[in-house]
Design an enzyme around this catalytic site. Structure first.
Site, PDB file in Angstrom:
ATOM      1  N   ASP A  27      69.145  87.985 -31.533  1.00 46.44           N
ATOM      2  CA  ASP A  27      69.840  88.601 -32.671  1.00 46.44           C
ATOM      3  C   ASP A  27      69.096  88.338 -33.968  1.00 46.44           C
ATOM      4  O   ASP A  27      69.406  87.411 -34.730  1.00 46.44           O
ATOM      5  CB  ASP A  27      71.264  88.060 -32.752  1.00 46.44           C
ATOM      6  CG  ASP A  27      72.095  88.456 -31.537  1.00 46.44           C
ATOM      7  OD1 ASP A  27      71.676  89.366 -30.800  1.00 46.44           O
ATOM      8  OD2 ASP A  27      73.158  87.851 -31.325  1.00 46.44           O
TER       9      ASP A  27
ATOM     10  N   GLU B 286      73.121  82.010 -22.268  1.00 44.86           N
ATOM     11  CA  GLU B 286      72.526  80.692 -22.570  1.00 44.86           C
ATOM     12  C   GLU B 286      73.276  79.497 -21.953  1.00 44.86           C
ATOM     13  O   GLU B 286      72.616  78.480 -21.731  1.00 44.86           O
ATOM     14  CB  GLU B 286      72.447  80.486 -24.096  1.00 44.86           C
ATOM     15  CG  GLU B 286      71.459  81.391 -24.778  1.00 44.86           C
ATOM     16  CD  GLU B 286      72.008  82.802 -24.977  1.00 44.86           C
ATOM     17  OE1 GLU B 286      71.209  83.736 -25.072  1.00 44.86           O
ATOM     18  OE2 GLU B 286      73.238  82.959 -25.002  1.00 44.86           O
TER      19      GLU B 286
ATOM     20  N   ASP C  81      73.702  89.513 -21.396  1.00 40.95           N
ATOM     21  CA  ASP C  81      73.713  88.889 -22.717  1.00 40.95           C
ATOM     22  C   ASP C  81      74.522  87.593 -22.631  1.00 40.95           C
ATOM     23  O   ASP C  81      75.185  87.319 -21.617  1.00 40.95           O
ATOM     24  CB  ASP C  81      74.339  89.863 -23.721  1.00 40.95           C
ATOM     25  CG  ASP C  81      74.041  89.520 -25.166  1.00 40.95           C
ATOM     26  OD1 ASP C  81      73.312  88.542 -25.428  1.00 40.95           O
ATOM     27  OD2 ASP C  81      74.549  90.250 -26.051  1.00 40.95           O
TER      28      ASP C  81
END
Length: 706
Positions: free
Chosen positions: A635, A561, A558
């Site tokens: 999300d 990015e 997770d």
């Protein structure tokens, strides 16, 4: 409720169901989620290089869809030369284009079948070298860079995206390429025939045509043009140049620009590249995920029913994102597909830098797209089709395929931020048996780790992780733990110490170890473009390194990015320095895939039998990520709009090679009403990756809880 998720349906029906569901569910797209804060993220008007490209186009076009068109300065013969100069400066007029010309005498074929030619920037007298190559599978590729660069340009994205590395699939046998040249209306035209295809008109040849004046490149099937490059003369290649007072005046924000309270220093100066890719005879284009937009991409230049912003490809942590929007999300696959009843064609824009894509449409006659990237060379790979199955096979040949998933990984996954301790995990596990609901995997979010130090355990909450996993394994169930790429700065944390002592940490613009804020507080990030780092990271998943993990422990990457809570756009500064001296702006969209890849390769090495495929979920991705595991859409929120948009999002990703994908069932943020909860599970059974997930502020919502 239990009956709805008791079985998974045959995957062969997936495409038909999702298309039907897409048409039905998009009726819910009547409102937008208001909690997404767009002010934290750039729009195109915040990007100086995008503005420069639009100004260049405005200097020679009369685009009625041009939202940002400058008012041109009227010639006024009564003004002095000095007054005219001041007027031009005030209006920020770009020298009138187009000013790129193809040198027809430079067009040469090599022994390997490739074609080289040069295009001259007549304003600055800079030559751009082009190379056209033909590849197995009837793929062609066009690469362009400065002939004599002041400094090198980044051209490594293909090294990571393509199965065969930077050079791509093997070159076509030169004997299969037929070259001709002719003069048409005073312009030299070079034609290269390189394949054939069967159609209702019989066998038709595939051809590339390079035209001198005005210069453009066309792909034809028979005599029909299917794709055109630079048909509108939007090509603009910002060459490297010295930082002088004159150059700074000539290039708006070329060496520095600001967004909110951050300043992005650009020591290499302006280096963006753009071109138009046109699809004549097409009404629809698809792909370029990830966006929360319809399957058929909308026009972006203010047309009715379209967007007023270009599609953005820039991986950022856009939690609780708006629906029906062109803004960039967690992943970027710069692949666009055009499809009609006769032909399908695909164009892969091989840039890992921030990219803006504008789309304009003339009904049923053509779709024009304009691609602009912040840095790097121009590298376009075209999948020539002509059938959809051909394009998908060609793209898979170039970027790879999705491995057949492990059986447990396509079953139901139960997740929450967070299951608070070992007893909680085992209670949830036993409740699935109590309610006779099948599931195969339970997940642990960041709180299982000791102070969010990944590769460790919080033994107060999880006193015996091995015993817990033995109980799960007894029912043939698996455990997934989150491992994020940020590392807590802590002298007692072995992963941080190894990263620091081995010089694995990404550097800031001054050459110091970069640190930023994430879940553990002050954190460092390692340079996954460095193969030494990828090997080290993968080895951390060994059973002797990640203590209390087992062969049934799988991984969730997770925040890759990369997320930096105190960073511009909640991510890395663009001028961080990677291996080879490349800046973050060059490699940004690669980072998530490289974390995913490193984890995948580590789990492969962990398996001593060399027979078991690993399972890794990643939030961030790029072209080629399908080789390394599953993706989810990030999300989302517990509302009907996010349920609806999950369908076109997954279809767009699937068209771009990301097949093993899902969305958080019942929404990550918020509390779903009972009907939404049930309906989302009904839809979720059709997601290739099927996981229920919830935020820590949400009420408990395991499948039996409604």
């Amino acid at each position: 409720m239990a009956g709805y998720i008791a079985t998974r349906h045959r995957p062969g029906s997936l495409i038909i169901l999702l298309i039907v569901a897409s048409l039905t569910l998009l009726l819910f797209l009547t409102s937008v989620v208001d909690s997404f804060d767009q002010s934290s993220f750039k729009v195109s008007s915040d990007s100086s290089y995008y503005r420069r490209h639009r100004s260049y186009i405005d200097s020679f076009t009369d685009d009625t869809n041009n939202l940002n068109k400058e008012t041109p300065v009227d010639d006024n013969n009564d003004l002095s030369e000095e007054e005219k100069e001041e007027q031009d400066k005030a209006a920020k007029v770009v020298p009138k284009g187009p000013y790129y010309q193809l040198n027809e005498s430079s067009v040469k074929s090599d022994k390997d079948g490739s074609v080289n030619f040069e295009v001259l920037n007549t304003k600055d007298n800079v030559l751009i070298s082009f190379r056209l190559t033909f590849h197995d599978g009837e793929i062609f590729r066009i690469r362009a860079s400065e002939k004599d660069p002041l400094i090198p340009r980044y051209d490594e994205a293909a090294e990571f995206a393509l199965v065969d590395g930077k050079e791509g699939p093997p070159l076509l046998d030169p004997s299969a390429i037929k070259a001709t040249a002719e003069t048409v209306d005073g312009s030299k035209v070079f034609t290269y025939t390189f394949g054939t295809t069967d159609s209702d008109k019989g066998s038709q040849s595939k051809k590339i045509r390079i035209t001198e004046k005005p210069w453009k490149i066309e792909y034809l099937i028979g005599d029909e043009v299917v794709l055109q490059l630079n048909n509108n003369e939007y090509f603009n290649f910002e060459h490297h140049r010295e930082k002088t007072e004159a150059n700074e005046a000539d290039v708006e924000n070329g060496w520095s620009e600001s967004f909110k309270h951050w300043t992005d220093e650009k020591p290499r100066g302006p280096e963006s590249v753009g071109i138009d890719i046109e699809f004549p005879g097409f009404e629809h284009v698809y792909g370029i995920p990830e966006h929360s937009s319809p399957l058929s991409l909308k026009p972006t230049r203010g047309a009715e029913g379209g967007y007023t912003e270009p599609y953005r490809l820039y991986n950022v942590d856009t939690f609780e994102y708006n629906v029906d929007s062109p803004h960039g999300l967690y992943g970027s696959v710069p692949l666009m597909l055009a499809h009609n009843t006769k032909h399908t064609v695909g164009a892969l824009w091989m840039s890992s830098a921030e990219t803006w894509v504008d789309i304009t449409k003339e009904e049923k006659s053509k779709v024009t797209t304009h691609w602009v990237s912040e840095s790097g060379i121009m590298d376009i790979m075209v999948m020539t089709g002509p059938k959809p199955s051909d394009v998908f096979a060609q793209y898979a040949k170039a970027t790879g395929t999705t491995a057949f998933p492990r059986d447990f990984s396509i079953a139901y996954h139960q997740c929450r931020w967070s299951y608070v301790d070992q007893d909680d995990v085992l209670s949830v596990d036993s409740s699935f048996d109590k309610y006779s609901i099948p599931y195969d995997v339970i997940w642990l979010d960041i709180d299982y780790a000791d102070g969010m130090r990944y590769f460790t355990w919080n033994h107060k909450k999880f006193p015996n992780p091995l015993s817990m996993q033995d109980k799960l394994s007894a029912s043939k169930r698996k455990l997934v733990t989150v491992i994020d790429p940020h590392l807590k700065k802590d002298e007692d944390y072995f992963v941080y110490k190894e990263a620091r002592d081995n010089d694995y940490i990404i550097k800031d613009k001054d050459g110091n170890n970069f640190s930023g804020d994430c879940w553990p507080g002050s954190s460092v990030y390692t340079d996954f473009t460095d193969e030494r780092v990828r090997k080290w990271w993968g080895d951390l998943f060994g059973l002797g390194r990640f203590n209390h993990s087992t062969e049934n422990t799988f991984i969730w990457n997770d925040m890759n990015e990369m997320t930096v809570f105190n960073g511009m756009e909640i991510t890395f500064p663009r001028n961080l320095i990677h291996k080879g001296g490349w800046e973050q702006r060059d490699v940004h969209n690669l980072m998530g895939m490289l974390v995913h890849r490193s984890t995948f390769e580590g789990l492969l090495r962990r398996d001593q039998t060399k027979t078991k495929r690993p399972f890794i979920l990643s939030r961030s991705y790029f072209a080629g990520s399908q080789r390394y595991g599953a993706i989810w859409t990030g999300d989302n929120a517990a509302n009907w709009e996010h349920l609806a948009v999950s369908v076109p999002m997954m279809l767009s990703n699937s068209l771009a090679g990301i097949h093993f994908i899902g969305a958080d069932v019942s929404g990550f943020f918020g509390n779903p009403e009972p009907e939404l909860f049930t309906r989302w599970y009904q839809l979720g059974t059709w997601y290739p990756f099927f996981r229920g997930h919830a935020h820590f502020d949400s009420k408990r919502r395991e499948p039996w809880s409604m």
